[in-house]
Write a protein that holds these residues in place. Sequence first.
Motif, PDB file in Angstrom:
ATOM      1  N   GLY A 198     -16.163 130.297 -23.566  1.00  0.00           N
ATOM      2  CA  GLY A 198     -17.515 129.406 -23.183  1.00  0.00           C
ATOM      3  C   GLY A 198     -18.313 130.172 -21.984  1.00  0.00           C
ATOM      4  O   GLY A 198     -17.877 130.444 -21.072  1.00  0.00           O
ATOM      5  N   ALA A 199     -19.538 130.440 -22.835  1.00  0.00           N
ATOM      6  CA  ALA A 199     -20.649 131.104 -21.489  1.00  0.00           C
ATOM      7  C   ALA A 199     -21.434 129.843 -21.131  1.00  0.00           C
ATOM      8  O   ALA A 199     -22.412 129.173 -22.007  1.00  0.00           O
ATOM      9  N   LEU A 200     -21.593 129.652 -19.741  1.00  0.00           N
ATOM     10  CA  LEU A 200     -22.461 128.790 -19.244  1.00  0.00           C
ATOM     11  C   LEU A 200     -23.409 129.659 -18.495  1.00  0.00           C
ATOM     12  O   LEU A 200     -23.242 130.730 -17.980  1.00  0.00           O
ATOM     13  N   SER A 201     -24.680 129.138 -18.217  1.00  0.00           N
ATOM     14  CA  SER A 201     -25.593 129.775 -17.410  1.00  0.00           C
ATOM     15  C   SER A 201     -25.570 129.288 -15.993  1.00  0.00           C
ATOM     16  O   SER A 201     -25.394 127.920 -15.787  1.00  0.00           O
ATOM     17  N   LEU A 202     -25.795 130.237 -15.097  1.00  0.00           N
ATOM     18  CA  LEU A 202     -25.674 129.537 -13.549  1.00  0.00           C
ATOM     19  C   LEU A 202     -26.764 128.909 -13.374  1.00  0.00           C
ATOM     20  O   LEU A 202     -27.869 129.153 -13.474  1.00  0.00           O
ATOM     21  N   MET A 203     -26.393 127.594 -12.778  1.00  0.00           N
ATOM     22  CA  MET A 203     -27.399 126.797 -12.242  1.00  0.00           C
ATOM     23  C   MET A 203     -26.972 126.553 -10.942  1.00  0.00           C
ATOM     24  O   MET A 203     -25.833 126.115 -10.387  1.00  0.00           O
ATOM     25  N   LEU A 204     -27.966 126.874  -9.699  1.00  0.00           N
ATOM     26  CA  LEU A 204     -27.416 126.790  -8.318  1.00  0.00           C
ATOM     27  C   LEU A 204     -27.408 125.416  -7.815  1.00  0.00           C
ATOM     28  O   LEU A 204     -28.300 124.589  -8.063  1.00  0.00           O
ATOM     29  N   ILE A 205     -26.437 125.155  -7.134  1.00  0.00           N
ATOM     30  CA  ILE A 205     -26.125 123.852  -6.499  1.00  0.00           C
ATOM     31  C   ILE A 205     -26.428 123.706  -5.154  1.00  0.00           C
ATOM     32  O   ILE A 205     -25.575 124.573  -4.299  1.00  0.00           O
ATOM     33  N   PRO A 206     -27.131 122.763  -4.645  1.00  0.00           N
ATOM     34  CA  PRO A 206     -27.413 122.720  -3.266  1.00  0.00           C
ATOM     35  C   PRO A 206     -26.208 122.246  -2.459  1.00  0.00           C
ATOM     36  O   PRO A 206     -25.320 121.745  -3.117  1.00  0.00           O
ATOM     37  N   GLY A 207     -25.931 123.178  -1.230  1.00  0.00           N
ATOM     38  CA  GLY A 207     -24.651 122.836  -0.462  1.00  0.00           C
ATOM     39  C   GLY A 207     -23.704 123.830  -0.851  1.00  0.00           C
ATOM     40  O   GLY A 207     -22.562 124.024   0.061  1.00  0.00           O
ATOM     41  N   THR A 208     -23.878 124.812  -1.752  1.00  0.00           N
ATOM     42  CA  THR A 208     -23.126 125.822  -2.263  1.00  0.00           C
ATOM     43  C   THR A 208     -23.331 127.018  -1.397  1.00  0.00           C
ATOM     44  O   THR A 208     -24.637 127.288  -0.967  1.00  0.00           O
ATOM     45  N   GLU A 209     -22.551 128.180  -0.999  1.00  0.00           N
ATOM     46  CA  GLU A 209     -22.906 129.336  -0.293  1.00  0.00           C
ATOM     47  C   GLU A 209     -23.883 130.244  -1.197  1.00  0.00           C
ATOM     48  O   GLU A 209     -24.826 130.724  -0.517  1.00  0.00           O
ATOM     49  N   LEU A 210     -23.658 130.126  -2.405  1.00  0.00           N
ATOM     50  CA  LEU A 210     -24.527 130.788  -3.165  1.00  0.00           C
ATOM     51  C   LEU A 210     -26.090 130.290  -3.436  1.00  0.00           C
ATOM     52  O   LEU A 210     -26.942 131.159  -3.638  1.00  0.00           O
ATOM     53  N   PHE A 211     -26.209 128.924  -3.165  1.00  0.00           N
ATOM     54  CA  PHE A 211     -27.522 128.392  -2.989  1.00  0.00           C
ATOM     55  C   PHE A 211     -28.198 128.835  -1.823  1.00  0.00           C
ATOM     56  O   PHE A 211     -29.242 129.136  -1.859  1.00  0.00           O
ATOM     57  N   ASP A 212     -27.311 128.853  -0.935  1.00  0.00           N
ATOM     58  CA  ASP A 212     -27.958 129.361   0.644  1.00  0.00           C
ATOM     59  C   ASP A 212     -28.428 130.984   0.400  1.00  0.00           C
ATOM     60  O   ASP A 212     -29.396 131.067   0.949  1.00  0.00           O
ATOM     61  N   GLN A 213     -27.510 131.665  -0.322  1.00  0.00           N
ATOM     62  CA  GLN A 213     -27.804 132.936  -0.528  1.00  0.00           C
ATOM     63  C   GLN A 213     -28.982 132.978  -1.357  1.00  0.00           C
ATOM     64  O   GLN A 213     -30.005 134.079  -0.994  1.00  0.00           O
ATOM     65  N   TYR A 214     -29.296 132.262  -2.117  1.00  0.00           N
ATOM     66  CA  TYR A 214     -30.800 132.280  -3.111  1.00  0.00           C
ATOM     67  C   TYR A 214     -31.696 131.987  -2.070  1.00  0.00           C
ATOM     68  O   TYR A 214     -32.764 132.700  -2.018  1.00  0.00           O
ATOM     69  N   GLU A 215     -31.485 130.840  -1.208  1.00  0.00           N
ATOM     70  CA  GLU A 215     -32.688 130.293  -0.539  1.00  0.00           C
ATOM     71  C   GLU A 215     -33.097 131.642   0.650  1.00  0.00           C
ATOM     72  O   GLU A 215     -34.074 131.391   0.840  1.00  0.00           O
TER      73      GLU A 215
END
Length: 289
Positions: A198-215
């Motif tokens: 199952g391939a999903l596309s990444l959706m950034l979630i506020p509150g996660t470390e990856l979201f902060d890295q994106y910001e």
Amino acid sequence: MHLEGMVIRPPSEADSILLQVTLGCSHNKCTFCGTYRGKRFNIKKDEVIFEDIEFARKYCRRQTRLFLCDGDALIIPMRRLVPILERIRDRLPWVERVGGYANTKSIKMKTDEELALLHDLGIKIAYMGLESGDDKVLEAIRKGADAATMIAMGKKLKKAGIKLSVTVLLGLGGRKGSLDHARETGRVLTAMDPDFVGALSLMLIPGTELFDQYENGEFELPGPREMLTELGAMIAATNLTNGLFHANHASNYLPVRARLPRDKEKTLELISLALDGKIALTPEHMRAL
């Protein structure tokens, strides 16, 4: 049912009895995931689990599948997991399949003989989050295992007769690492040879470390066309014996459902048409987790 907090399950378990046997995730460190951040991991008490099985006996007679929630039911020690499965078999005899999430840690803790016993007691499918086959990505997202371990544990489940469903995340390598992520993931999928991908596309979630890295500009999220190019590269690099590769989750820009290797070329042609603008992509406002 004593369901606590947000309870998730794979799309293929939409019609299953949801039996919550653990709370949270035994790993719960992945930088992209916010699902279980509010839950401290623990195994629920047997009396609560058995009460829920009795509830299912009364009210869930039309459902022939059961899914063990939360994030990693396979982590439960055999001395407790075996009686739970025996109770399901005895009290819900119409249930044909039990499934649950599994990670490399929990699979490694079970011997080949124990996994075979769990299969005999009803666990017919396990859902494993590979996310990426690229070791650099796996380390960056703090997955807790490298690609070689992922391959070994996936094969271990299959050896026990348990069907393997693997999830991967498009976009997780960022813009610069997109194609490496795609190709390495295809390589690992080929080595694991799962029954389902199952391939999903990444959706950034506020509150996660990856979201902060994106910001903070430390992570660049690939755009729709880059995600689609990545999907094509991943499928091109994936060689399965007879597995179902689907990217029809609500997060994806182009619904894909392919039996590999039979449908590989047809699927790559579909992706090419979408990249050429001849097939419309799912608009942002219609995408969801």
